[in-house]
Write a protein that holds these residues in place. Structure first.
Motif, PDB file in Angstrom:
ATOM      1  N   GLY A   1      38.016  49.047  34.393  1.00  0.00           N
ATOM      2  CA  GLY A   1      37.480  48.567  35.658  1.00  0.00           C
ATOM      3  C   GLY A   1      37.916  47.152  36.008  1.00  0.00           C
ATOM      4  N   ARG A   2      38.275  46.964  37.270  1.00  0.00           N
ATOM      5  CA  ARG A   2      38.693  45.649  37.749  1.00  0.00           C
ATOM      6  C   ARG A   2      37.906  45.221  38.985  1.00  0.00           C
ATOM      7  N   TYR A   3      36.717  45.809  39.179  1.00  0.00           N
ATOM      8  CA  TYR A   3      35.858  45.413  40.298  1.00  0.00           C
ATOM      9  C   TYR A   3      34.857  44.373  39.782  1.00  0.00           C
ATOM     10  N   TYR A   4      35.081  43.114  40.148  1.00  0.00           N
ATOM     11  CA  TYR A   4      34.207  42.020  39.738  1.00  0.00           C
ATOM     12  C   TYR A   4      33.430  41.557  40.965  1.00  0.00           C
ATOM     13  N   PRO A   5      32.163  41.938  41.082  1.00  0.00           N
ATOM     14  CA  PRO A   5      31.389  41.569  42.282  1.00  0.00           C
ATOM     15  C   PRO A   5      31.344  40.051  42.470  1.00  0.00           C
ATOM     16  N   ASP A   6      31.370  39.619  43.713  1.00  0.00           N
ATOM     17  CA  ASP A   6      31.352  38.184  44.003  1.00  0.00           C
ATOM     18  C   ASP A   6      30.135  37.505  43.396  1.00  0.00           C
ATOM     19  N   TRP A   7      28.966  38.167  43.497  1.00  0.00           N
ATOM     20  CA  TRP A   7      27.749  37.533  42.979  1.00  0.00           C
ATOM     21  C   TRP A   7      27.846  37.288  41.477  1.00  0.00           C
ATOM     22  N   PHE A   8      28.541  38.192  40.780  1.00  0.00           N
ATOM     23  CA  PHE A   8      28.681  38.047  39.333  1.00  0.00           C
ATOM     24  C   PHE A   8      29.645  36.913  38.991  1.00  0.00           C
ATOM     25  N   VAL A   9      30.787  36.874  39.651  1.00  0.00           N
ATOM     26  CA  VAL A   9      31.793  35.843  39.376  1.00  0.00           C
ATOM     27  C   VAL A   9      31.239  34.466  39.719  1.00  0.00           C
ATOM     28  N   GLU A  10      30.540  34.361  40.847  1.00  0.00           N
ATOM     29  CA  GLU A  10      30.021  33.065  41.279  1.00  0.00           C
ATOM     30  C   GLU A  10      28.915  32.554  40.355  1.00  0.00           C
ATOM     31  N   ALA A  11      28.146  33.457  39.772  1.00  0.00           N
ATOM     32  CA  ALA A  11      27.033  33.053  38.916  1.00  0.00           C
ATOM     33  C   ALA A  11      27.447  32.811  37.477  1.00  0.00           C
ATOM     34  N   ALA A  12      28.587  33.381  37.057  1.00  0.00           N
ATOM     35  CA  ALA A  12      29.021  33.235  35.668  1.00  0.00           C
ATOM     36  C   ALA A  12      29.501  31.812  35.401  1.00  0.00           C
ATOM     37  N   ARG A  13      29.368  31.373  34.172  1.00  0.00           N
ATOM     38  CA  ARG A  13      29.805  30.020  33.816  1.00  0.00           C
ATOM     39  C   ARG A  13      31.279  29.970  33.454  1.00  0.00           C
ATOM     40  N   GLN A  14      31.902  31.143  33.268  1.00  0.00           N
ATOM     41  CA  GLN A  14      33.313  31.201  32.901  1.00  0.00           C
ATOM     42  C   GLN A  14      34.152  31.610  34.114  1.00  0.00           C
ATOM     43  N   PRO A  15      35.388  31.147  34.194  1.00  0.00           N
ATOM     44  CA  PRO A  15      36.275  31.569  35.289  1.00  0.00           C
ATOM     45  C   PRO A  15      36.652  33.044  35.145  1.00  0.00           C
ATOM     46  N   LEU A  16      37.156  33.596  36.228  1.00  0.00           N
ATOM     47  CA  LEU A  16      37.491  35.016  36.253  1.00  0.00           C
ATOM     48  C   LEU A  16      38.484  35.383  35.153  1.00  0.00           C
ATOM     49  N   ASP A  17      39.430  34.520  34.869  1.00  0.00           N
ATOM     50  CA  ASP A  17      40.421  34.839  33.849  1.00  0.00           C
ATOM     51  C   ASP A  17      39.764  35.072  32.496  1.00  0.00           C
ATOM     52  N   ASP A  18      38.742  34.291  32.167  1.00  0.00           N
ATOM     53  CA  ASP A  18      38.013  34.502  30.916  1.00  0.00           C
ATOM     54  C   ASP A  18      37.146  35.745  30.983  1.00  0.00           C
ATOM     55  N   LEU A  19      36.549  36.011  32.141  1.00  0.00           N
ATOM     56  CA  LEU A  19      35.731  37.208  32.287  1.00  0.00           C
ATOM     57  C   LEU A  19      36.567  38.467  32.070  1.00  0.00           C
TER      58      LEU A  19
END
Length: 305
Positions: free
Chosen positions: A58-76
């Motif tokens: 899966g490569r669907y990363y919801p905006d709310w999840f990415v914005e709330a996470a402390r790590q950048p998308l590349d780490d996620l």
């Protein structure tokens, strides 16, 4: 397998969802305003006793999840099995249906038991049906606490209602789809083989082999099937290992029952065979590997009659 989905629902999800109070704040983890893409089933021929699955593609990363996470998308994305569903397309064209998760494992991991969670992730009361394994306590449960490169995902603890929402929204539809498809396949053919497709980094713990075949040390898949898979891969020029370091996790354990002619084999592919891991881009090895996967599935289809 017949009552699997119902039993999981009755043990936990229904109770936990009912426990969510309307006034409870989920902070940045409120319901996704954009509906996620559904779990995708690409129907294959009913003549095939094999089912392909890509639970970590899966490569669907919801905006709310990415914005709330402390790590950048590349780490996620560090634990993502990128493009495994695309690698499977030539094999899928031979007949086997393909099931893939569109959500990433860092959001919800279908290869863990539903309630394999680290209680330290949450604030407030924790339901008694939580059953963390050692893997869950390490932060890699069904709702991971850390990324694939072992970095903390969240800035603060979550309400347990958020875990329950994700299990209901992501984990449950994936397993409902997969369980029903395997049941139908078994009814049609008197046997079924789930090939659970994953990828692995170039790391010392992977022994640097090209493929690792995980059958949970013979308890999830009949040996003659694993033998055939290994023989085919080696004839194609690949190096292989069995069960070390990846013996298979929840999915192979849950769906692999050789005594009932239900087999599950986890297939780990070395990422550098088909992509540049640092940039997560396919390279010239992609198509040859995809074609060799089709050869493997063709060999297994022949073997299973």
């Amino acid at each position: 397998m017949k009552n699997f989905v119902h039993s999981v629902l009755s043990r936990g999800i229904r109770a936990s969802l009912l426990a969510i109070q309307p006034q409870e704040s989920t902070s940045d983890f409120a319901a996704d305003p954009q509906a996620p893409p559904p779990v995708i089933v690409e129907e294959g021929s009913i003549a095939s006793p094999i089912v392909l699955a890509a639970p970590h593609a899966g490569r669907y990363y919801p905006d709310w999840f990415v914005e709330a996470a402390r790590q950048p998308l590349d780490d996620l994305r560090s634990g993502e099995d990128s493009f495994t569903e695309l690698l499977a397309q030539p094999a899928h064209s031979l007949g086997p249906p393909l099931v893939r998760a569109t959500f990433p494992r860092v959001l919800c991991d279908p290869n863990r038991a539903a309630w394999d969670l680290d209680p330290r992730m949450f604030h407030g009361p924790i339901p008694p049906f939580i059953r963390p394994t050692e893997r869950g306590l390490s932060g890699l449960g069904s709702i991971p606490r850390i990324t694939g490169n072992y970095r903390a995902i969240y800035r603060s603890r979550l309400p347990f209602s958020e875990a329950a929402r994700r299990i209901a929204t992501y984990w449950m539809p994936y397993h409902t789809t997969l369980a029903r498809l395997l049941q139908h396949t078994h009814q049609q053919h008197g046997q079924c083989l789930l090939l659970d497709l994953h990828s692995m980094p170039d790391a010392a713990e992977s022994n640097m082999v090209d493929f690792v075949l995980g059958d949970r040390h013979g308890t999830a898949c009949a040996r003659h099937i694993t033998d055939r898979a290994e023989q085919t891969l080696r004839a194609l020029g690949y190096s292989t290992a069995r069960n070390t370091p990846y013996a298979g996790a929840y999915i192979t354990q849950q769906y692999g029952h050789p005594s009932k002619n239900c087999h599950a084999l986890q297939i780990e592919m070395r990422r550098s065979l088909y992509m540049t891991e640092k940039t997560r881009t396919p390279h010239e090895g992609f198509q040859p590997l995809a074609q060799d996967l089709a050869v493997l599935i063709g060999s297994l289809l022949e073997h299973m009659g």
